[in-house]
Design an enzyme around this catalytic site. Structure first.
Site, mmCIF file in Angstrom:
data_model
loop_
_atom_site.group_PDB
_atom_site.id
_atom_site.type_symbol
_atom_site.label_atom_id
_atom_site.label_comp_id
_atom_site.label_asym_id
_atom_site.label_seq_id
_atom_site.Cartn_x
_atom_site.Cartn_y
_atom_site.Cartn_z
ATOM 1 N N ASP A 91 0.865 -1.183 0.000
ATOM 2 C CA ASP A 91 0.000 0.000 0.000
ATOM 3 C C ASP A 91 0.906 1.238 0.000
ATOM 4 O OD1 ASP A 91 -1.879 -1.990 0.415
ATOM 5 O OD2 ASP A 91 -2.947 -0.915 1.998
ATOM 6 N N LYS A 153 -7.042 3.377 -2.822
ATOM 7 C CA LYS A 153 -7.362 3.280 -1.394
ATOM 8 C C LYS A 153 -7.627 4.672 -0.850
ATOM 9 C CE LYS A 153 -5.120 1.923 2.989
ATOM 10 N NZ LYS A 153 -3.921 1.284 3.583
ATOM 11 N N LYS A 182 -10.257 0.131 -1.975
ATOM 12 C CA LYS A 182 -10.071 -0.189 -0.563
ATOM 13 C C LYS A 182 -10.487 1.017 0.263
ATOM 14 C CE LYS A 182 -6.620 -1.435 2.958
ATOM 15 N NZ LYS A 182 -5.229 -1.902 3.216
#
Length: 223
Positions: A91, A153, A182
């Site tokens: 991430d 995300k 996400k």
């Protein structure tokens, strides 16, 4: 949607700057017990965690975290190092100064380099929605779509706010069909988790959902 289906979307997360190995072990044990998508932990614990779970759980870590303004070369190295240590998913945080300067080409180029360093591992791009205008978020949906990343995300969880229903709905409307979403930061109930999924999120970054499920199991033996 049942609880097990929600848990399958969870990146069970502990990114505290003071997290101990004992606390990380608890995260890993719970993630394996409740069969979450992954455990998301600091990069300094990745090798130890990968050895500990021995392939029974996907290990996720963060790079350029939480501010995103380290150089691309530094982020690429962090990515390569994490994968060598056993990370399955990365991430990354974008450089928000590039957003505010309108340098979206630079953001796309950086994501492409990090995706290349990821090889066949999953890359999620954290855009920190609480710091963005609606127009900037829409633009970043296009950037992430073109970059080859696997996920967009919402949040680090370390800024002024986390995921919102409105932002996830907007992302679902504007991101490419091959890019997943996400939602992360501040997801505090099973009802909210289910709504984020209904709006288009296929991963949830949270530490609270398993705590809720464990408490429920103690109370009524439902899990």
């Amino acid at each position: 949607m049942n609880v097990k289906d929600i848990l399958k979307t969870v990146d069970h997360t502990l990114l505290s700057t003071t997290a101990t190995w004992s606390e990380i072990q608890t995260i890993l044990d719970d993630a394996m017990t409740y069969e979450t998508a992954s455990a998301c932990i600091p990069a300094s614990y990745v090798k130890q965690a990968a050895d500990y779970v021995s392939g029974k759980l996907a290990i996720c870590t963060v790079i350029g975290f939480p501010n995103g303004y380290s150089t691309t070369a530094a982020k690429v190295f962090e990515c390569q190092d994490a994968i060598e240590n056993g990370a399955d998913e990365i991430d990354m945080v974008i450089n928000l100064t590039d957003v505010k300067n309108g340098n979206f080409d630079a953001i796309e180029a950086e994501i492409r380099q990090i995706k290349e360093a990821c090889q066949d591992h999953i890359l999620k791009v954290i855009v920190e929605t609480c710091q963005l205008s609606k127009e900037e978020l829409i633009e970043l949906c296009g950037v992430v779509t073109r970059s080859g990343a696997d996920f967009i995300k919402t949040s680090t969880g370390f800024s002024t706010a986390g995921a919102t229903f409105e932002d996830v709905a907007l992302m679902a409307e504007h991101v490419g069909s091959h890019v997943k979403i996400k939602a992360a930061g501040g997801i505090s109930s099973l009802e909210d988790a289910e709504k984020f999924i209904q709006l288009g999120a296929s991963r949830l970054g949270t530490s609270r959902i398993i705590k809720l499920v464990k408490n429920q199991a103690v109370e009524d033996g439902s899990y």
